[in-house]
Design an enzyme around this catalytic site. Structure first.
Site, PDB file in Angstrom:
ATOM      1  N   GLY A 165     -26.571  20.244  -5.421  1.00  0.00           N
ATOM      2  CA  GLY A 165     -27.709  19.471  -4.916  1.00  0.00           C
ATOM      3  C   GLY A 165     -28.705  18.997  -5.957  1.00  0.00           C
ATOM      4  O   GLY A 165     -29.614  18.240  -5.624  1.00  0.00           O
ATOM      5  N   ILE A 203     -22.426  11.845   4.800  1.00  0.00           N
ATOM      6  CA  ILE A 203     -21.775  12.393   5.991  1.00  0.00           C
ATOM      7  C   ILE A 203     -22.824  13.144   6.803  1.00  0.00           C
ATOM      8  O   ILE A 203     -23.485  14.042   6.282  1.00  0.00           O
ATOM      9  CB  ILE A 203     -20.597  13.297   5.586  1.00  0.00           C
ATOM     10  CG1 ILE A 203     -19.665  12.440   4.705  1.00  0.00           C
ATOM     11  CG2 ILE A 203     -19.903  13.895   6.797  1.00  0.00           C
ATOM     12  CD1 ILE A 203     -18.309  12.935   4.493  1.00  0.00           C
ATOM     13  N   GLU A 275     -14.592  23.322  -2.472  1.00  0.00           N
ATOM     14  CA  GLU A 275     -15.592  23.017  -1.442  1.00  0.00           C
ATOM     15  C   GLU A 275     -15.252  21.725  -0.708  1.00  0.00           C
ATOM     16  O   GLU A 275     -14.961  20.715  -1.357  1.00  0.00           O
ATOM     17  CB  GLU A 275     -16.975  22.817  -2.072  1.00  0.00           C
ATOM     18  CG  GLU A 275     -17.584  24.051  -2.687  1.00  0.00           C
ATOM     19  CD  GLU A 275     -19.022  23.798  -3.168  1.00  0.00           C
ATOM     20  OE1 GLU A 275     -19.662  24.766  -3.575  1.00  0.00           O
ATOM     21  OE2 GLU A 275     -19.501  22.644  -3.113  1.00  0.00           O
ATOM     22  N   ASN A 290     -15.568  25.099  -7.626  1.00  0.00           N
ATOM     23  CA  ASN A 290     -16.282  26.089  -8.419  1.00  0.00           C
ATOM     24  C   ASN A 290     -15.272  26.971  -9.131  1.00  0.00           C
ATOM     25  O   ASN A 290     -14.431  27.598  -8.489  1.00  0.00           O
ATOM     26  CB  ASN A 290     -17.196  26.930  -7.537  1.00  0.00           C
ATOM     27  CG  ASN A 290     -18.196  26.076  -6.790  1.00  0.00           C
ATOM     28  OD1 ASN A 290     -18.736  25.114  -7.347  1.00  0.00           O
ATOM     29  ND2 ASN A 290     -18.422  26.367  -5.536  1.00  0.00           N
ATOM     30  N   ARG A 292     -15.213  29.880 -10.630  1.00  0.00           N
ATOM     31  CA  ARG A 292     -15.747  31.223 -10.869  1.00  0.00           C
ATOM     32  C   ARG A 292     -15.533  32.078  -9.624  1.00  0.00           C
ATOM     33  O   ARG A 292     -15.174  31.548  -8.570  1.00  0.00           O
ATOM     34  CB  ARG A 292     -17.255  31.139 -11.124  1.00  0.00           C
ATOM     35  CG  ARG A 292     -17.995  30.534  -9.934  1.00  0.00           C
ATOM     36  CD  ARG A 292     -19.507  30.645 -10.006  1.00  0.00           C
ATOM     37  NE  ARG A 292     -20.122  30.250  -8.750  1.00  0.00           N
ATOM     38  CZ  ARG A 292     -20.442  29.014  -8.399  1.00  0.00           C
ATOM     39  NH1 ARG A 292     -20.193  28.001  -9.220  1.00  0.00           N
ATOM     40  NH2 ARG A 292     -20.998  28.753  -7.219  1.00  0.00           N
ATOM     41  N   ARG A 338     -27.524  37.349   2.520  1.00  0.00           N
ATOM     42  CA  ARG A 338     -28.075  37.581   1.181  1.00  0.00           C
ATOM     43  C   ARG A 338     -29.509  38.087   1.322  1.00  0.00           C
ATOM     44  O   ARG A 338     -30.373  37.387   1.874  1.00  0.00           O
ATOM     45  CB  ARG A 338     -28.092  36.292   0.366  1.00  0.00           C
ATOM     46  CG  ARG A 338     -26.712  35.733   0.103  1.00  0.00           C
ATOM     47  CD  ARG A 338     -26.787  34.629  -0.916  1.00  0.00           C
ATOM     48  NE  ARG A 338     -25.520  33.936  -1.038  1.00  0.00           N
ATOM     49  CZ  ARG A 338     -25.244  33.050  -1.983  1.00  0.00           C
ATOM     50  NH1 ARG A 338     -26.176  32.743  -2.884  1.00  0.00           N
ATOM     51  NH2 ARG A 338     -24.065  32.459  -2.035  1.00  0.00           N
TER      52      ARG A 338
HETATM   53  C1  MV4 Z   1     -23.242  15.653   0.808  1.00  0.00           C
HETATM   54  C2  MV4 Z   1     -23.779  15.709   2.109  1.00  0.00           C
HETATM   55  C3  MV4 Z   1     -23.445  14.689   2.974  1.00  0.00           C
HETATM   56  N1  MV4 Z   1     -22.661  13.681   2.564  1.00  0.00           N
HETATM   57  N2  MV4 Z   1     -22.464  14.612   0.462  1.00  0.00           N
HETATM   58  C4  MV4 Z   1     -25.621  19.406  -0.973  1.00  0.00           C
HETATM   59  C5  MV4 Z   1     -25.309  20.215  -2.185  1.00  0.00           C
HETATM   60  C6  MV4 Z   1     -24.213  19.528  -2.901  1.00  0.00           C
HETATM   61  N3  MV4 Z   1     -23.177  20.459  -3.242  1.00  0.00           N
HETATM   62  C7  MV4 Z   1     -23.750  18.458  -1.986  1.00  0.00           C
HETATM   63  N4  MV4 Z   1     -24.568  18.482  -0.810  1.00  0.00           N
HETATM   64  C8  MV4 Z   1     -24.344  17.622   0.195  1.00  0.00           C
HETATM   65  N5  MV4 Z   1     -23.514  16.583  -0.102  1.00  0.00           N
HETATM   66  C9  MV4 Z   1     -22.194  13.663   1.316  1.00  0.00           C
HETATM   67  N6  MV4 Z   1     -21.452  12.628   0.920  1.00  0.00           N
HETATM   68  C10 MV4 Z   1     -24.609  16.777   2.439  1.00  0.00           C
HETATM   69  C11 MV4 Z   1     -24.918  17.728   1.476  1.00  0.00           C
HETATM   70  C12 MV4 Z   1     -25.829  18.754   1.900  1.00  0.00           C
HETATM   71  C13 MV4 Z   1     -25.437  20.055   2.065  1.00  0.00           C
HETATM   72  C14 MV4 Z   1     -24.126  20.463   1.785  1.00  0.00           C
HETATM   73  C15 MV4 Z   1     -23.737  21.767   1.959  1.00  0.00           C
HETATM   74  C16 MV4 Z   1     -24.674  22.694   2.432  1.00  0.00           C
HETATM   75  C17 MV4 Z   1     -25.965  22.328   2.688  1.00  0.00           C
HETATM   76  C18 MV4 Z   1     -26.370  21.020   2.510  1.00  0.00           C
HETATM   77  C19 MV4 Z   1     -27.682  20.663   2.795  1.00  0.00           C
HETATM   78  C20 MV4 Z   1     -28.055  19.368   2.629  1.00  0.00           C
HETATM   79  C21 MV4 Z   1     -27.140  18.416   2.172  1.00  0.00           C
END
Ligand code: MV4
Length: 452
Positions: A165, A203, A275, A290, A292, A338
């Site tokens: 993020g 998404i 992921e 990831n 790890r 956690r």
């Molecule tokens: C996204 C998404 C929706 N659409 N990508 C948040 C952390 C990073 N690893 C990617 N993240 C997201 N990517 C697309 N194309 C929504 C998130 C996201 C999210 C993802 C997993 C867990 C919590 C989240 C909270 C807000 C946004």
């Protein structure tokens, strides 16, 4: 098997690594900073070496100190844990160039997945479905505008060097895209020294589902099912579970096969996590990998019956995986909460300080992975994770009931923790129904406000 391993970490994961080594008959050398002189990991290991001042940048992140500590103590291998240097390809390379074994993937594996934009290119080429978006790094704002119009708003601009993020911006229209693009670029330049960006279709209300994989040096790659990690606050996971309430055996097999082919494509070795975002229609998309062992690995251990740390160490020592096939049928259900030294009433502000009284929960279906004890002073210098409660039951309902009991019998005085917050989540009707998505926490806050 190794005779001696250096544990290049602190806190609960250092303790977890030491426990796995003990069961394998491997001696351990802990490293500790001046801020961790009384820490449990330094006491539980067979030997302990001080590697510098409390600040991580001067101790746990000092590559030369870690390698010297391994050399002077006669270690054959280094376990990096998670965080710190766990996903640093240059560190992994220096460890092997020093004649030591890095307990983890190859430097090439880490590099291929470290750039999140490049990882998507690799995965798309391997036939894994990825989130619709730019096919490589953005060339500039005009291209971002063109692609956003093509995919339709909202879109996300993400940092190629990011993950988790950081350097991410949401845009609902062209105006937001312009400011978001500039902010993401500046933020990723400052955070990673790398301002490459990519763009994705946003998404809506997805679940964060990740697949655990393990690979040995003999061509064997298996998956151990999924973890649902949708309950996050500011991109920090708070609760994880396995299996996901949204994944049946057919979907698990499909996502597992995608994760295994992702790993095989890059010749992955060791423990890794792929992921995905799972959308409300049931379509899933690769997001990142990831390279790890992860904080939430215990829920997979509870429902698969395998010890992931021991497997990781055995594979690094050149043994074959004990896991002979994919885990498509989990045994029961497991949840992890956690426990952070943070005050949920003060925007989760860290609460370092002395633990004056402690009683840890136990009993049927409760596991606690932790490094704390009565009298321990939670330092201000490191992340605020002080314990993980992992419940296991035959059903999700039983795992929830056991977790609630475990949280209620966790007595800790001296520092505020996230325990009251977890009890609220466990009482939430949407959580109980398994209706999870990445917006769960803000929506739960609204539900609680409406009830008042
Ligand atoms: C996204 C998404 C929706 N659409 N990508 C948040 C952390 C990073 N690893 C990617 N993240 C997201 N990517 C697309 N194309 C929504 C998130 C996201 C999210 C993802 C997993 C867990 C919590 C989240 C909270 C807000 C946004």
């Amino acid at each position: 098997m190794f005779t001696k391993v250096l544990v290049a970490n602190r806190g609960e994961i250092a303790v977890r690594i030491i426990r796995a080594c003990k069961e394998l008959g491997v001696d351990t050398v802990a490293v500790y900073s001046e801020g961790d002189a009384d820490a449990l990991h330094a006491r539980l290991a067979d030997e302990a070496v001080c590697i510098g001042p409390a600040l991580s940048a001067e101790s746990y992140l000092k590559v030369t100190h870690l390698i010297s500590a391994a050399e002077v103590s006669g270690c054959e291998a280094i376990h990096p844990g998670y965080g710190f240097l766990a996903e640093n390809a240059a560190f992994a390379r220096m460890v092997s160039e020093s004649g030591l074994v890095f307990i983890g993937p190859t430097p090439d594996n880490i590099n291929k997945m470290g750039n999140k934009s490049l990882a998507k290119v690799t995965m798309r080429a391997a036939g894994v479905s990825v989130i619709p978006g730019s096919k490589k790094d953005l060339t500039g704002l005009p291209e971002a505008r063109k692609l956003a119009a093509e995919y339709g708003y909202p879109v996300l601009v993400k940092a190629a060097a990011g993950g988790g993020g950081k350097g991410m911006r949401l845009a609902h229209d062209e105006k937001e895209l312009e400011t978001g693009y500039k902010m993401a670029k500046a933020e990723s330049k400052a955070a990673f020294g790398d301002d490459r960006l990519y763009l994705e279709k946003y998404i809506e209300r997805p679940r964060h589902i990740e697949i655990q994989i393990m690979a040995d040096n003999y061509g064997k790659t298996v998956h151990l099912g999924e973890r649902e990690c949708s309950i996050q606050r500011r991109h920090q996971k708070l609760i994880e579970e396995s299996p996901s309430p949204a994944v049946n055996e057919a979907l698990r097999k499909k996502m597992g096969a995608a994760a295994v082919s992702a790993a095989k494509t890059i010749g992955y070795r060791g423990a890794g996590t792929v992921e995905f975002l799972l959308d409300p229609k049931g379509d899933f998309f690769f997001m990142e990998m990831n390279t790890r062992i992860q904080v939430e690995h215990p829920v997979t251990e509870m429902v698969s019956g395998y010890d992931l740390l021991k497997e990781q160490i055995k594979v690094a020592a050149g043994s074959k995986l004990s896991i002979r096939r994919d885990v498509n049928k989990p045994n029961g259900h497991s949840i992890e909460c956690r426990i952070n030294a943070e005050d949920p009433d003060r925007d989760f502000m860290p609460t370092p300080g002395k633990i004056s009284f402690l009683h840890l929960p136990g009993g049927p279906g409760i596991r606690v992975d932790s490094h704390i004890f009565a009298g321990y002073v939670v330092p201000q210098y490191y992340d605020s994770l002080i314990a993980k409660i992992i419940s296991h039951g035959r059903t999700r309902g039983e795992a929830i009931d056991r977790m609630r009991r475990g949280l209620e019998e966790f007595y800790i005085e001296g520092v505020k923790t996230t325990i009251p917050f977890h009890l609220k989540v466990l009482a939430d009707p949407e959580f109980i129904a398994g209706n999870l998505h990445t917006g769960f926490i803000p929506e739960m806050a609204e539900r609680l406000k409406a009830k008042k």
